[in-house]
Design an enzyme around this catalytic site. Structure first.
Site, PDB file in Angstrom:
ATOM      1  CD1 TRP A   1      -2.150  -1.960   1.969  1.00 33.12           C
ATOM      2  CD2 TRP A   1      -3.002  -1.120   0.032  1.00 33.12           C
ATOM      3  NE1 TRP A   1      -3.357  -2.697   1.286  1.00 33.12           N
ATOM      4  CE2 TRP A   1      -3.911  -2.125   0.010  1.00 33.12           C
ATOM      5  CE3 TRP A   1      -3.433  -0.347  -1.070  1.00 33.12           C
ATOM      6  CZ2 TRP A   1      -4.939  -2.493  -0.418  1.00 33.12           C
ATOM      7  CZ3 TRP A   1      -4.585  -0.610  -2.011  1.00 33.12           C
ATOM      8  CH2 TRP A   1      -5.349  -1.505  -1.538  1.00 33.12           C
TER       9      TRP A   1
ATOM     10  CE  LYS B   1      -9.029  -3.056   3.628  1.00 34.27           C
ATOM     11  NZ  LYS B   1      -7.823  -2.129   3.484  1.00 34.27           N
TER      12      LYS B   1
ATOM     13  CG  ASP C   1      -2.959   3.917   4.456  1.00 31.95           C
ATOM     14  OD1 ASP C   1      -4.000   3.463   5.002  1.00 31.95           O
ATOM     15  OD2 ASP C   1      -2.825   3.370   3.414  1.00 31.95           O
TER      16      ASP C   1
HETATM   17  C1  PLP Z   1      -7.582  -1.495   2.074  1.00 33.20           C
HETATM   18  C2  PLP Z   1      -6.396  -0.541   2.292  1.00 33.20           C
HETATM   19  C3  PLP Z   1      -6.263   0.485   1.390  1.00 33.20           C
HETATM   20  C4  PLP Z   1      -7.276   0.796   0.147  1.00 33.20           C
HETATM   21  O1  PLP Z   1      -8.532   1.268   0.697  1.00 33.20           O
HETATM   22  P1  PLP Z   1      -9.622   1.399  -0.422  1.00 33.20           P
HETATM   23  O2  PLP Z   1     -10.883   1.996   0.578  1.00 33.20           O
HETATM   24  O3  PLP Z   1     -10.035   0.184  -1.280  1.00 33.20           O
HETATM   25  O4  PLP Z   1      -9.138   2.762  -1.201  1.00 33.20           O
HETATM   26  C5  PLP Z   1      -5.190   1.524   1.401  1.00 33.20           C
HETATM   27  N1  PLP Z   1      -4.220   1.264   2.469  1.00 33.20           N
HETATM   28  C6  PLP Z   1      -4.216   0.121   3.193  1.00 33.20           C
HETATM   29  C7  PLP Z   1      -2.955   0.038   4.350  1.00 33.20           C
HETATM   30  C8  PLP Z   1      -5.345  -0.644   3.144  1.00 33.20           C
HETATM   31  O5  PLP Z   1      -5.233  -1.560   4.136  1.00 33.20           O
END
Ligand code: PLP
Length: 369
Positions: free
Chosen positions: A109, A203, A179
């Site tokens: 990511w 998540k 993030d």
């Molecule tokens: C799932 C995830 C993303 C992407 O998220 P979306 O909502 O699908 O854009 C980005 N960073 C991390 C760490 C993730 O687990």
């Protein structure tokens, strides 16, 4: 909140959208035809009406209280997922700054986030884990130059590799952008160490369609006519996240999750204790398996949210998925880019589910090692 369930549920280890607390699902179900005192469901009411504004404010206050967010931060409720934040962060904080953005890469990511930033300005890598196949967080970091660095970006939990920072990297006075998508609210943090934190909700914080942004006020851009209206953080801050129609249902779900964390779990320290205990159940099985289960992450970089491991061969792996499903243990397949097994054990995964997986793993290893 009640916990009565009248349908069969499996233990779902999906990486996201992922398992939700049963009491939250129960309340959503109870209120789906009409919110108490409203006579309509959350899906049917105006985002400018009294009830929704109440829910929005409640969600904000609960987040503020759970994460102890200081007054000089805005909490924004956006759409577009964390992927859109990969672009919005450099659009707002890098473009036109005359500075460089630094990225710490500990997995998939972070690399994707950096690829978007490159479109917006000067970007460099502060640390890259590729030489060890992204199995660890940095032991130490070169100090970024405060005068020329717009921000340092990192991914606190790399969902695909199962690599997690035990604490924030030290970047001095440079704004730290995180993030936190796959670990949001898994433990208490000191928000004042961050310039900005973002997390998509599906998540660890509810339903797809919502991304929470926590941003320090001085980072909100000023005089930026180059940005499309929606993509300017200031517009969302000045309009209390009602610049356009926010994801009302997902915000309602997040409010219920925060309430569950406060009332049923007892706050983020208690949640952290539970999460540590759950992860230990699985890592202990991996460590005691004499290499039958090959964990991906180095011990001190192991994720409490996504436990990743592999087998000696694909045949055993296929057999593992099949037999696990027979025990109602589902969605254990690793991300297509790395293969193997990934057990996502977010806040809402009950201890019983993790115990059931640990027992199954012990039994499977005994029969197949
Ligand atoms: C799932 C995830 C993303 C992407 O998220 P979306 O909502 O699908 O854009 C980005 N960073 C991390 C760490 C993730 O687990």
């Amino acid at each position: 909140m009640t916990t009565k369930v009248s349908v069969e549920r499996v233990y779902n280890f999906s990486a996201g959208p992922a398992v939700l607390p049963v009491p939250v699902l129960q309340q959503i179900s109870d209120e789906m035809l009409a919110l108490p005192g409203v006579g309509s469901s959350i899906l049917e009411i105006s985002h400018r009406g009294k009830k929704f504004i109440e829910i929005l404010e409640s969600t904000r206050q609960r987040l503020k209280s759970l994460l102890n967010i200081p007054d000089n931060y805005h909490i924004l409720f956006l759409q577009g997922g964390s992927r859109l934040q990969f672009s919005m962060v450099p659009m707002n904080l890098l473009r036109q700054s005359g500075k460089t953005a630094s990225y710490i890469l500990t997995g998939s990511w972070g690399k994707l986030a950096m690829a978007e930033a490159v479109r917006e300005g000067s970007v460099k890598t502060l640390w890259d884990g590729k030489d060890s196949n992204y199995d660890r967080v940095p032991a130490s970091l070169a100090a970024p130059d405060a005068a020329s660095t717009a921000y340092v970006h990192y991914t606190s939990n790399e969902t695909i590799q199962g690599v997690q920072f035990p604490g924030e990297p030290n970047v001095g006075s440079v704004p730290l952008v995180c993030d936190a998508s796959s670990e949001f609210m898994y433990k208490p943090i000191d928000v004042s160490k961050y310039g900005m934190i973002y997390a998509c909700a599906q998540k660890n914080a509810g339903a797809a369609g919502l991304t929470v942004v926590i941003i320090r006020d001085d980072l909100l851009p000023t005089n930026r006519d180059d940005l499309p209206g929606y993509l300017n953080y200031r517009n969302h801050a000045e309009n209390d996240s009602c610049y356009n129609t926010p994801p009302t249902f997902a915000i309602y779900v997040l409010d219920l999750i925060c309430k569950w964390l406060q009332d049923d779990i007892g706050g983020l320290s208690a949640m952290h204790e539970v999460n540590r205990g759950k992860a230990k159940l699985l890592y202990d099985v991996i460590d005691a398996s004499n290499g039958f289960y090959k964990g991906h992450a180095q011990t001190d970089s192991r994720s409490l949210m996504n436990v990743t491991f592999k087998f000696a061969n694909d045949q055993i792996e296929a057999d593992f998925f099949k037999k696990a499903a027979q025990h109602d243990l589902t969605d254990l397949k690793g991300h297509r880019s790395v293969g193997g097994i990934r057990a996502s054990i977010y806040n809402a995964m009950p201890v019983e589910g993790v115990s059931a997986l640990a027992e199954f793993m012990k039994d499977f290893a005994a029969k197949n090692a």
